[in-house]
Each structure stands twice: as structure tokens, then as C-alpha cells.
Design a protein around this motif. Structure first.
Motif, PDB file in Angstrom:
ATOM      1  N   ALA A 204       0.810  -1.222   0.000  1.00  0.00           N
ATOM      2  CA  ALA A 204       0.000   0.000   0.000  1.00  0.00           C
ATOM      3  C   ALA A 204       0.845   1.275   0.000  1.00  0.00           C
ATOM      4  CB  ALA A 204      -0.978   0.017   1.180  1.00  0.00           C
ATOM      5  N   THR A 205       2.142   1.152  -0.270  1.00  0.00           N
ATOM      6  CA  THR A 205       2.993   2.346  -0.364  1.00  0.00           C
ATOM      7  C   THR A 205       2.796   3.055  -1.697  1.00  0.00           C
ATOM      8  OG1 THR A 205       4.663   1.414   1.103  1.00  0.00           O
ATOM      9  CG2 THR A 205       5.369   3.203  -0.334  1.00  0.00           C
ATOM     10  N   GLY A 206       2.571   2.283  -2.747  1.00  0.00           N
ATOM     11  CA  GLY A 206       2.377   2.903  -4.061  1.00  0.00           C
ATOM     12  C   GLY A 206       3.161   2.233  -5.173  1.00  0.00           C
ATOM     13  N   LYS A 207       3.518   0.956  -4.996  1.00  0.00           N
ATOM     14  CA  LYS A 207       4.317   0.268  -6.010  1.00  0.00           C
ATOM     15  C   LYS A 207       3.581   0.149  -7.342  1.00  0.00           C
ATOM     16  CE  LYS A 207       4.866  -3.496  -3.672  1.00  0.00           C
ATOM     17  NZ  LYS A 207       3.992  -3.118  -2.524  1.00  0.00           N
ATOM     18  N   THR A 208       2.303  -0.243  -7.276  1.00  0.00           N
ATOM     19  CA  THR A 208       1.540  -0.381  -8.523  1.00  0.00           C
ATOM     20  C   THR A 208       1.303   0.975  -9.163  1.00  0.00           C
ATOM     21  OG1 THR A 208       0.455  -2.378  -7.683  1.00  0.00           O
ATOM     22  CG2 THR A 208      -0.591  -1.262  -9.541  1.00  0.00           C
ATOM     23  N   ARG A 209       1.019   1.989  -8.351  1.00  0.00           N
ATOM     24  CA  ARG A 209       0.866   3.340  -8.891  1.00  0.00           C
ATOM     25  C   ARG A 209       2.153   3.804  -9.559  1.00  0.00           C
ATOM     26  NH1 ARG A 209      -1.893   3.887  -4.033  1.00  0.00           N
ATOM     27  NH2 ARG A 209      -0.183   4.999  -3.012  1.00  0.00           N
ATOM     28  N   LEU A 210       3.288   3.403  -8.992  1.00  0.00           N
ATOM     29  CA  LEU A 210       4.568   3.766  -9.597  1.00  0.00           C
ATOM     30  C   LEU A 210       4.725   3.112 -10.966  1.00  0.00           C
ATOM     31  CD1 LEU A 210       7.334   5.108  -9.511  1.00  0.00           C
ATOM     32  CD2 LEU A 210       8.178   3.135  -8.209  1.00  0.00           C
ATOM     33  N   SER A 211       4.307   1.849 -11.090  1.00  0.00           N
ATOM     34  CA  SER A 211       4.431   1.178 -12.389  1.00  0.00           C
ATOM     35  C   SER A 211       3.571   1.874 -13.436  1.00  0.00           C
ATOM     36  CB  SER A 211       4.047  -0.300 -12.268  1.00  0.00           C
ATOM     37  OG  SER A 211       2.666  -0.485 -12.068  1.00  0.00           O
ATOM     38  N   VAL A 212       2.396   2.340 -13.039  1.00  0.00           N
ATOM     39  CA  VAL A 212       1.520   3.062 -13.968  1.00  0.00           C
ATOM     40  C   VAL A 212       2.129   4.423 -14.320  1.00  0.00           C
ATOM     41  CG1 VAL A 212      -0.751   4.120 -14.269  1.00  0.00           C
ATOM     42  CG2 VAL A 212      -0.550   1.878 -13.171  1.00  0.00           C
ATOM     43  N   ALA A 213       2.655   5.105 -13.318  1.00  0.00           N
ATOM     44  CA  ALA A 213       3.274   6.412 -13.568  1.00  0.00           C
ATOM     45  C   ALA A 213       4.485   6.272 -14.488  1.00  0.00           C
ATOM     46  CB  ALA A 213       3.691   7.058 -12.243  1.00  0.00           C
ATOM     47  N   TYR A 214       5.243   5.195 -14.297  1.00  0.00           N
ATOM     48  CA  TYR A 214       6.407   4.963 -15.160  1.00  0.00           C
ATOM     49  C   TYR A 214       5.964   4.652 -16.587  1.00  0.00           C
ATOM     50  CZ  TYR A 214      11.101   3.525 -16.493  1.00  0.00           C
ATOM     51  OH  TYR A 214      12.340   3.431 -17.105  1.00  0.00           O
ATOM     52  N   LYS A 215       4.882   3.896 -16.720  1.00  0.00           N
ATOM     53  CA  LYS A 215       4.342   3.596 -18.051  1.00  0.00           C
ATOM     54  C   LYS A 215       3.958   4.893 -18.768  1.00  0.00           C
ATOM     55  CE  LYS A 215       1.353   0.238 -18.445  1.00  0.00           C
ATOM     56  NZ  LYS A 215       0.082  -0.542 -18.379  1.00  0.00           N
ATOM     57  N   ASN A 216       3.306   5.796 -18.035  1.00  0.00           N
ATOM     58  CA  ASN A 216       2.904   7.065 -18.646  1.00  0.00           C
ATOM     59  C   ASN A 216       4.098   7.957 -18.959  1.00  0.00           C
ATOM     60  OD1 ASN A 216       0.181   6.359 -18.474  1.00  0.00           O
ATOM     61  ND2 ASN A 216      -0.054   7.252 -16.435  1.00  0.00           N
ATOM     62  N   ALA A 217       5.095   7.942 -18.083  1.00  0.00           N
ATOM     63  CA  ALA A 217       6.266   8.806 -18.269  1.00  0.00           C
ATOM     64  C   ALA A 217       7.128   8.373 -19.444  1.00  0.00           C
ATOM     65  CB  ALA A 217       7.105   8.829 -16.990  1.00  0.00           C
ATOM     66  N   THR A 218       7.036   7.101 -19.817  1.00  0.00           N
ATOM     67  CA  THR A 218       7.932   6.571 -20.850  1.00  0.00           C
ATOM     68  C   THR A 218       7.222   6.304 -22.177  1.00  0.00           C
ATOM     69  OG1 THR A 218       7.579   4.330 -19.985  1.00  0.00           O
ATOM     70  CG2 THR A 218       9.515   5.528 -19.189  1.00  0.00           C
ATOM     71  N   LYS A 219       5.979   6.745 -22.304  1.00  0.00           N
ATOM     72  CA  LYS A 219       5.278   6.559 -23.572  1.00  0.00           C
ATOM     73  C   LYS A 219       6.002   7.289 -24.706  1.00  0.00           C
ATOM     74  CE  LYS A 219       0.515   5.855 -21.975  1.00  0.00           C
ATOM     75  NZ  LYS A 219      -0.850   6.431 -21.915  1.00  0.00           N
ATOM     76  N   ASN A 220       5.889   6.724 -25.898  1.00  0.00           N
ATOM     77  CA  ASN A 220       6.450   7.368 -27.086  1.00  0.00           C
ATOM     78  C   ASN A 220       5.762   8.705 -27.303  1.00  0.00           C
ATOM     79  OD1 ASN A 220       6.776   8.091 -29.963  1.00  0.00           O
ATOM     80  ND2 ASN A 220       7.826   6.123 -30.108  1.00  0.00           N
TER      81      ASN A 220
ATOM     82  N   ASN B  65       3.576   8.871 -30.795  1.00  0.00           N
ATOM     83  CA  ASN B  65       2.327   8.142 -31.030  1.00  0.00           C
ATOM     84  C   ASN B  65       1.639   7.678 -29.746  1.00  0.00           C
ATOM     85  OD1 ASN B  65       3.896   5.937 -30.179  1.00  0.00           O
ATOM     86  ND2 ASN B  65       4.350   5.296 -32.276  1.00  0.00           N
ATOM     87  N   GLY B  66       2.221   7.959 -28.592  1.00  0.00           N
ATOM     88  CA  GLY B  66       1.597   7.585 -27.335  1.00  0.00           C
ATOM     89  C   GLY B  66       1.662   6.112 -26.993  1.00  0.00           C
ATOM     90  N   GLN B  67       2.430   5.335 -27.761  1.00  0.00           N
ATOM     91  CA  GLN B  67       2.540   3.905 -27.511  1.00  0.00           C
ATOM     92  C   GLN B  67       3.491   3.623 -26.343  1.00  0.00           C
ATOM     93  OE1 GLN B  67       0.751   1.460 -29.260  1.00  0.00           O
ATOM     94  NE2 GLN B  67      -0.289   3.320 -29.958  1.00  0.00           N
ATOM     95  N   HIS B  68       3.218   2.483 -25.666  1.00  0.00           N
ATOM     96  CA  HIS B  68       4.100   2.080 -24.577  1.00  0.00           C
ATOM     97  C   HIS B  68       5.447   1.646 -25.141  1.00  0.00           C
ATOM     98  CE1 HIS B  68       0.635   2.426 -22.123  1.00  0.00           C
ATOM     99  NE2 HIS B  68       0.058   1.301 -22.511  1.00  0.00           N
ATOM    100  N   THR B  69       6.515   1.959 -24.403  1.00  0.00           N
ATOM    101  CA  THR B  69       7.863   1.601 -24.860  1.00  0.00           C
ATOM    102  C   THR B  69       8.438   0.411 -24.102  1.00  0.00           C
ATOM    103  OG1 THR B  69       8.839   3.214 -23.329  1.00  0.00           O
ATOM    104  CG2 THR B  69       8.355   3.974 -25.578  1.00  0.00           C
TER     105      THR B  69
END
Length: 357
Positions: free
Chosen positions: A25-41, A44-48
Motif C-alpha cells: 500500500a505504499t504505491g508500487k503499482t501506482r509507480l508502475s503506472v506512472a512509469y508507463k505514462n512517463a515513458t510513452k512514445n 504516437n503515445g505507444q508504450h515503450t
């Protein structure tokens, strides 16, 4: 810092291997989502990169077939962008079984595709090895293992991992697993590191101190550590009042070994296995390091172990036998006597406050 700031920090990091420990409940899953958004192309907005997290697990939902008394019970796969890669697994079912074999499963499975295979796999039917005609519902832990192995097999599919090839983000692959399977999972994670660390950034987050300590040990001290240690960053993710921060083990040494000691206290009240000696050794090493000493013999002497050299030999001998890979072995009575003596005097000497968590 916000969780988005942490994601940006990880994105800019030069190291290819990042291991993060955090409470549930610290935020590990939220971090994975935030990282996904931060690293999008940006074009074209695609995941990298590719991801394994709670959302990956949530794609698998049981159909208990209650109207028919469970006669056709199965694990459905909700539609997602991954469905178009399922045909590889259907045509090569051994790809999943090869990953699953490390866990010595007591079940077999059948992949059920949509009528149009281009739509992917609709569900999985599980059976026992003794009766392949009667569908069964596997346990929660077995389900998590299967989903993890399904994901590992997908990582080898051209067109997904080879297109989204900038990074792999693995968030807590050990939920609902017992101690035995956690150590097997550590090996599967390390295999991913070995395969990809020169080509991709690999980020692993976990709440499990055992998984964390195994990976830290292998990356920083293991026989192949010369390959990895300079490419590895180790962190603790903290959330204090909604503000996030990445701390390092050097600044949080007691946070690390307090968790080790808490795990050992729980095990001492339940059942002790040989791998708990490895954890005890790590705690003793951290305490010795805190006092500027280089070996566990110093700590053993400080806590009042009369024959501290013999105790150190017992602890070191098991620690050097890769006890994490013999985790199903019960601790021998003679070793347990040493363990309990050392552990009791350690807690008595330093008055650690171990709170259930």
C-alpha cells in the motif's frame, strides 16, 4: 515528491537494474503506472516497455460455472492489448509449461482460444495430472504462479517484447505465494535480469523482504555480481503523508534488517527452514557493518555468544550452500539450537522493536 516525480527519476537513471523495496500500500503499482505514462512514445503515445503488475493479474477471472455445479469451471482472460500475441502461446503451449515446470505444479492445463484465434485465448481449463477429464479450480497461489508464467512466456513473443523493448517493469510477482515458491520466483526474476540487463532497463518492486534480499545478494555479492553491481541501484520507496521518496539502504540500514528480524521472529514462532539462517546472517552482517566491523563474529561476541567462532561457522556453512534453493529443508535440530540462541540474545542485547506488519 509525487509518484510521477519518482517515475521521472527512474526514467532518467543510467543504471539498467533497479530494485525497490516498499511496504504494501505504499504505491508500487501506482509507480508502475506512472512509469508507463512517463515513458510513452511522445510521437504516437505507444508504450515503450512491458509490465507485470496487479492489472496484469486482474485480467484473469474465474468462471465458477455455478449453474452447472462447476462442471466447466475455467479461468477467463479479459480482453486486452495482449490478446493479439496469444496465438504464439496456443501454438506453443510448452512455452508456458517450461516456465511453470520450476514450480513442480500438481495440475495441467488447456488453453481455450476464441473461435477466431486472432482474438487470442479466451480461457484456461485446469485439470489434475491424474484426471484430465474433470476441470478443477486451482488455489490462489497456484493461480498467481500460472499467471506469472503466462506473462514470462509472453515476454518471448516477437512483436511485443521486441517492439516495447526499452524496459521491463515487474511489480510484486510474489503475491499469495508461500515461502517455497517465493524463492523459485526469485530465480525466474534473476533469469530475466541475466537475459536483458545489457539491452533493457529492468525495474523490480516488491514488498517481500525475502525476495528483495535474495536479489540484492545475487546482484551485489553473488558469483556473477561483477556483471551487475555497477549497473544496479537499490532503493526503499517511502510514502510519508502523501510525499514519496526513494531512500538507499545505506541511509536506511536499520529499516532493512528490522524487516529481516521481523520475518525471523514470525518464523521462530511457526517453522524454521534452512533459508532462515541466511536471513539471520544478513542481519548479523548489517549490524556488524553499522559498527564499522566486517564480520558476523563481532556481532556474535557482542551479544554474548560464548563460542562465537563455532556459531559463526555453523551460520556461514549453511549460508554458503545456497540455502535459498533448499528452502523446503527443515532446519536441523543442532542448527536450530544455535539459531534460537543467537536470535534470542540478539533481541535481548539491542532491544529491537519488532512490530507485526
Amino acid at each position: 515528491m509525487s509518484i510521477e516525480d519518482i517515475a521521472e527519476q527512474l526514467k532518467k537513471m543510467g543504471e539498467n537494474i533497479v530494485l525497490i523495496y516498499a511496504f504494501n500500500a505504499t504505491g508500487k503499482t501506482r509507480l508502475s503506472v506512472a512509469y508507463k505514462n512517463a515513458t510513452k512514445n511522445s510521437d504516437n503515445g505507444q508504450h515503450t516497455g512491458v509490465y507485470y503488475n496487479a492489472f496484469s493479474e486482474d485480467l484473469f477471472v474465474w468462471d465458477n460455472d455455478e449453474d452447472n455445479g462447476g462442471a466447466n469451471i475455467k479461468l477467463n482472460i479479459l480482453p486486452s492489448s495482449l490478446n493479439r500475441f496469444h496465438s504464439f502461446l496456443y501454438e506453443n503451449p510448452d512455452a508456458v509449461m517450461d516456465k511453470l515446470a520450476m514450480y513442480s505444479p500438481k495440475f495441467n492445463f488447456k488453453l481455450n482460444p476464441y473461435e477466431n484465434l486472432e482474438n487470442g485465448i479466451e480461457s484456461i481449463t485446469f485439470v489434475t495430472n491424474d484426471d484430465e477429464d474433470v476441470p478443477i479450480k486451482i488455489s490462489r497461489g497456484e493461480e498467481r504462479i500460472f499467471v506469472w508464467c503466462f506473462f514470462l512466456a509472453l515476454l518471448e513473443v516477437d512483436g511485443w517484447s521486441n517492439t516495447q523493448d526499452a524496459h521491463i517493469f515487474i511489480d510484486d510477482p510474489v503475491s499469495s505465494l508461500d515461502e517455497h515458491n517465493i524463492y523459485v520466483t526469485a530465480e525466474t526474476v534473476f533469469q530475466q535480469i541475466e537475459r536483458h540487463y545489457l539491452k533493457k532497463k529492468i525495474i523490480i518492486t516488491t514488498h517481500h523482504i525475502g525476495l528483495f534480499s535474495i536479489l540484492v545478494d545475487r546482484l551485489k555479492k553473488g558469483e556473477k555480481s561483477d556483471r551487475y553491481k555497477n549497473l544496479t541501484k537499490i532503493f526503499f520507496l517511502k510514502n510519508i503523508g502523501g510525499a514519496y521518496a526513494l531512500g538507499t539502504p545505506r541511509n536506511s540500514v536499520f529499516l532493512f534488517h528490522l524487516h529481516l528480524l521481523q520475518i525471523l521472529e514470525e518464523a521462530s514462532r511457526d517453522q524454521l527452514y534452512t533459508h532462515h539462517v541466511v536471513m539471520l546472517r544478513q542481519a548479523l552482517e548489517n549490524i556488524a557493518s553499522f559498527f564499522g566491523r566486517g564480520n558476523i563474529g563481532y556481532t556474535l561476541a557482542q551479544i554474548g555468544i560464548e563460542d562465537h567462532e563455532n556459531a559463526a561457522n555453523v551460520i556461514n556453512s549453511l549460508s554458503h550452500k545456497d540455502a535459498y534453493y533448499y528452502q523446503s529443508d527443515l532446519m536441523p535440530p543442532a542448527v536450530e539450537a544455535v539459531f534460537r540462541d543467537v536470535f534470542a540474545k540478539l533481541l535481548e542485547k539491542y532491544k529491537f522493536a519488532l512490530h507485526a506488519g
